[in-house]
Design a protein around this motif. Structure first.
Motif, PDB file in Angstrom:
ATOM      1  N   SER A   1     -29.256  12.630  83.297  1.00 34.61           N
ATOM      2  CA  SER A   1     -27.923  12.663  82.683  1.00 34.61           C
ATOM      3  C   SER A   1     -27.194  13.959  83.010  1.00 34.61           C
ATOM      4  O   SER A   1     -25.984  13.957  83.234  1.00 34.61           O
TER       5      SER A   1
ATOM      6  N   VAL B   1     -27.312  10.094  74.412  1.00 33.10           N
ATOM      7  CA  VAL B   1     -27.679  11.298  75.150  1.00 33.10           C
ATOM      8  C   VAL B   1     -27.728  12.510  74.217  1.00 33.10           C
ATOM      9  O   VAL B   1     -28.554  13.387  74.392  1.00 33.10           O
TER      10      VAL B   1
ATOM     11  N   VAL C   1     -32.929  12.923  80.360  1.00 33.69           N
ATOM     12  CA  VAL C   1     -31.964  13.989  80.071  1.00 33.69           C
ATOM     13  C   VAL C   1     -31.618  14.730  81.362  1.00 33.69           C
ATOM     14  O   VAL C   1     -30.444  15.025  81.616  1.00 33.69           O
TER      15      VAL C   1
END
Length: 174
Positions: A82, A49, A79
């Motif tokens: 996340s 990440v 992203v």
């Protein structure tokens, strides 16, 4: 390990009745299993990440289709997913990867910029695709001016630029 109140947050239906008494009484094998599971989940969340965030922040705000027509918001959906996951985990008092924690601090402005850019792109693309030949020729000067203004978001500005707000004001003023 997790306190019984965290179990109540994670699994409210399971934390009622006689079956919940061993869990509410203290740490058990179940608590250890959940701890191991959450640790693996958070490790998985952190894998890669940091690099994905770094790449996204360095990328331009906008991209243009290969035929030179429509625009697209240049953002990594993984992203964004996340970031959402990290927000939920942080709300439950779980530790999250440092890269995500730093981005969470800026997530409100990122979300605002993203929404605004998506609106501009949608309006631009709708205008480009809905004009017939006569309308397009009449609007050619305005569209060229708009293309010049949006070029900054394609070539210069990135997601970590400090001038995004000013760019958005200029783009929406046209």
């Amino acid at each position: 390990t997790y306190a019984p109140t965290q179990f109540k947050l994670l699994m409210p239906d399971l934390m009622q009745g006689e079956d919940a008494l061993p869990l509410l009484g203290g740490t058990t094998a179940f608590a250890i299993s959940v701890d191991e599971y959450m640790s693996g989940l958070l490790d998985g969340l952190g894998e890669g990440v940091g690099e994905a965030i770094s790449q996204m922040l360095k990328s331009p705000l906008l991209s243009r289709s290969s035929d030179g027509g429509n625009l697209a918001v240049n953002v990594d959906p993984n992203v964004l997913a996340s970031i959402r996951e990290a927000q939920y985990l942080k709300a439950l008092n779980f530790a999250i990867p440092a890269e995500l924690d730093g981005l969470l601090a800026k997530s409100a402005s990122l979300s605002l910029h993203l929404s605004h850019i998506e609106l501009i792109v949608r309006q631009y693309n709708d205008m480009r695709t809905s004009l017939d030949e006569v309308e397009a020729s009449l609007m050619e000067g305005k569209l060229s001016h708009l293309d010049v203004a949006l070029e900054e978001g394609i070539s210069t500005l990135t997601w970590k630029s400090h001038a995004i707000s000013a760019f958005l004001k200029r783009a929406t003023a046209l």
